[in-house]
Design a protein around this motif. Structure first.
Motif, PDB file in Angstrom:
ATOM      1  N   UNK A 453       0.819  -1.199   0.000  1.00  0.00           N
ATOM      2  CA  UNK A 453       0.000   0.000   0.000  1.00  0.00           C
ATOM      3  C   UNK A 453       0.863   1.263   0.000  1.00  0.00           C
ATOM      4  N   UNK A 454       0.311   2.302  -0.557  1.00  0.00           N
ATOM      5  CA  UNK A 454       0.999   3.592  -0.591  1.00  0.00           C
ATOM      6  C   UNK A 454       0.763   4.336   0.720  1.00  0.00           C
ATOM      7  N   UNK A 455       1.795   5.004   1.196  1.00  0.00           N
ATOM      8  CA  UNK A 455       1.692   5.713   2.475  1.00  0.00           C
ATOM      9  C   UNK A 455       0.756   6.907   2.397  1.00  0.00           C
ATOM     10  N   UNK A 486      16.356  -0.794   9.178  1.00  0.00           N
ATOM     11  CA  UNK A 486      15.579   0.339   9.682  1.00  0.00           C
ATOM     12  C   UNK A 486      15.755   1.570   8.798  1.00  0.00           C
ATOM     13  N   UNK A 487      16.982   1.803   8.335  1.00  0.00           N
ATOM     14  CA  UNK A 487      17.223   2.944   7.453  1.00  0.00           C
ATOM     15  C   UNK A 487      16.529   2.756   6.108  1.00  0.00           C
ATOM     16  N   UNK A 493       9.554   4.623   3.242  1.00  0.00           N
ATOM     17  CA  UNK A 493       8.375   5.348   3.728  1.00  0.00           C
ATOM     18  C   UNK A 493       8.380   6.780   3.204  1.00  0.00           C
ATOM     19  N   UNK A 494       9.581   7.394   3.145  1.00  0.00           N
ATOM     20  CA  UNK A 494       9.680   8.743   2.584  1.00  0.00           C
ATOM     21  C   UNK A 494       9.320   8.772   1.108  1.00  0.00           C
ATOM     22  N   UNK A 499       5.551   0.195   4.320  1.00  0.00           N
ATOM     23  CA  UNK A 499       6.180  -1.110   4.452  1.00  0.00           C
ATOM     24  C   UNK A 499       6.795  -1.233   5.840  1.00  0.00           C
ATOM     25  N   UNK A 500       6.769  -2.449   6.391  1.00  0.00           N
ATOM     26  CA  UNK A 500       7.310  -2.710   7.721  1.00  0.00           C
ATOM     27  C   UNK A 500       8.732  -3.248   7.611  1.00  0.00           C
ATOM     28  N   UNK A 501       9.436  -3.203   8.743  1.00  0.00           N
ATOM     29  CA  UNK A 501      10.839  -3.644   8.745  1.00  0.00           C
ATOM     30  C   UNK A 501      10.952  -5.131   8.430  1.00  0.00           C
TER      31      UNK A 501
END
Length: 534
Positions: A453-455, A486-487, A493-494, A499-501
């Protein structure tokens, strides 16, 4: 209540899978090459069926060719004539030309410029000599070593594709030949034969020598002596029991197994951690000598057995061709070069029926019905595959324009609803089928990906597109700025990826990319190698 026999009439509905329907469903899941084998078996059983090449019709008075006519419910073009997407050229089909000839009573509709017919040839592979001005499929599939593909004479100096395949001779056969020449004692040869059979594809011994000695009733010293001889065989490093022993055998073969190298090979776990300072202390060498040792270690083969193969590599033959049209849009057609063509010999049927008995005529009628049904099933299979492929290209058109980054989330339900078919039918059509385009050869299942999905609530992204972006970010990272999971999540996300880690870690592992800690150690080793090389 009186118990007794009686007759009742009941009305009901039941779905019955007839043999013909089962055959049609089975044909959908077959590739063109598998279909060829199926047709060969049917031709052997049915005397009225004949398999024909795709280069022309049968002789006059011979087998009656049953063409794959375009009489489907949708009234579309013949399945073998291909389909045009969005701006394709308006090309008359063979059916339309024949209809016009019959209506006019002459052959004038067939008097056309053959070279201008886009689908005149049997398949896209027959047009390889037309040039690659449009950057389409011709340029990507042209093989200079094959004269028929490139339009020129074959180049005898270049090896054909068969020369690139793995040798059929297996590692086991190669070792057995060496063992028969090395061992004269029957007992030692028996132990060597047993040990060779325990060597895996990578060249390593899969069972402990102690168990082998106990199982064969031989002494451990004798088994170890045989193993020591086996470890001198080619390829160097074969019959080792561990990675360290495999590399030691190769170092000894190169006359480089000095105490420092042996200490390094005994501490490969320290090397994997990238602790160069500890390695220098263990090996008793300085930084320059350690760099030379590591560089030499990189030249050894950790899996020497893979130089041999028990099975030859199989080339992928595409079932569908997709190419850009000169008038715009995309053309989709079946690879009829590998699509079997079936003929029904009606002349043979007529001759036999006139002098056959009643039982023989019944058999011939069943054969004719089976042959006609097979031809109809093949026609329906071709139409269905082309219909699904056309909709698939329509849904993923941006992929063919821009690449993996533009791949859209797609599932079987989207295609099934668009073309009015059941999901199971689409699943069978896309199973083991390959599509060739200017970007390469892809399995049809490749285009069905899950959605990320798009943020910002926009359109969802394909999982393959996210994997591609992760790979690009890691490829662009600098040695002093290794990206952790994490980075990577922060960057994605930016870029509007929700998306999750754990998903990033799963995709990274699927791409066979090491973790950030492992990548940092590899970068350090590479940087040390470059500095010492200067």
């Amino acid at each position: 209540m009186v118990l007794g026999p009686r007759l009742d009439l009941r009305q009901g509905q039941q779905l019955v899978m007839t043999p013909q329907l089962q055959q049609a469903i089975k044909l959908l899941a077959l590739t063109n090459l598998e279909l060829e084998s199926f047709i060969a078996a049917e031709v052997e059983k049915n005397p009225l069926l004949e398999a024909s090449d795709n280069d022309g019709d049968g002789p006059d008075g011979g087998p009656d060719d049953i063409p794959l006519e375009a009489d489907g419910a949708d009234g579309g073009d013949s399945a073998l004539d291909g389909d045009l997407l969005d701006g394709g050229a308006d090309v008359p089909t063979a059916d339309a030309l024949l209809d016009g000839a019959m209506a006019n009573g002459n052959d004038s509709p067939l008097d056309i410029d053959i070279d201008s017919e886009i689908y005149h040839h049997d398949s896209a592979s027959d047009r390889m000599s037309d040039g690659a001005a449009d950057g389409g499929l011709e340029s990507s599939l042209s093989l200079s070593s094959q004269g028929s593909m490139s339009g020129g004479q074959p180049d005898e100096d270049l090896p054909g594709i068969d020369g690139l395949l793995i040798d059929n001779r297996s590692l086991t056969d190669h070792l057995h030949d060496q063992a028969r020449a090395a061992f004269r004692d029957p007992q030692s040869l028996a132990i060597a034969t047993y040990l060779i059979d325990l060597v895996d594809d990578a060249g390593y011994l899969s069972e402990p020598v102690e168990e082998v000695a106990a199982r064969l009733g031989a002494s451990l010293a004798q088994a170890l002596g045989v193993l020591k001889v086996l470890q001198t065989f080619e390829p160097a490093g074969v019959c080792a029991r561990s990675l360290g022993e495999c590399l030691k055998i190769q170092a000894r073969e190169a006359d480089r197994l000095d105490p420092a190298m042996e200490a390094l090979l005994d501490n490969l776990d320290v090397l994997a951690k990238g602790d160069l300072a500890a390695l220098r202390r263990i090996c008793g060498v300085d930084q320059e000598d350690l760099a030379d040792m590591i560089q030499e270690l990189r030249g050894y083969n950790p899996k020497p057995g893979l130089a041999f193969g028990s099975e030859s590599a199989q080339t992928v033959v595409p079932d569908i061709f997709v190419r850009r049209m000169s008038a715009g849009g995309w053309g989709v057609e079946l690879n009829t070069a590998t699509l079997p063509r079936v003929l029904v010999n009606r002349t043979y049927y007529a001759e036999l029926s006139t002098r056959a008995s009643k039982a023989e005529r019944l058999f011939l009628s069943e054969c004719l019905q089976s042959a006609n049904w097979l031809v109809k099933a093949l026609d329906q299979r071709a139409r269905t595959i082309l219909k699904v492929a056309t909709e698939l290209v329509r849904q993923q058109e941006e992929f063919f324009e821009q690449g993996v980054k533009a791949l859209k989330p797609l599932n079987l339900k989207h295609i099934a609803e668009a073309i009015g078919m059941h999901e199971s039918t689409v699943s069978r059509v896309t199973a083991n089928k390959f599509l060739a385009c200017q970007r390469g050869v892809f399995e049809l299942k490749y285009f069905f990906t899950s959605a990320i999905q798009s943020a910002d609530g926009g359109d969802a992204h394909s999982a393959e597109a996210v994997k591609q972006r992760i790979k690009e970010l890691i490829d662009q990272e600098k040695p002093d700025a290794i990206l952790s999971d994490d980075k990577l999540v922060e960057i994605l996300v930016a870029e509007k990826f929700d998306i999750a880690r754990r998903t990033v870690a799963k995709y990274r592992e699927a791409l066979k990319i090491p973790s950030s800690v492992q990548r940092r150690r590899l970068k350090m080793l590479e940087a040390g190698q470059r500095m010492n090389g200067r």
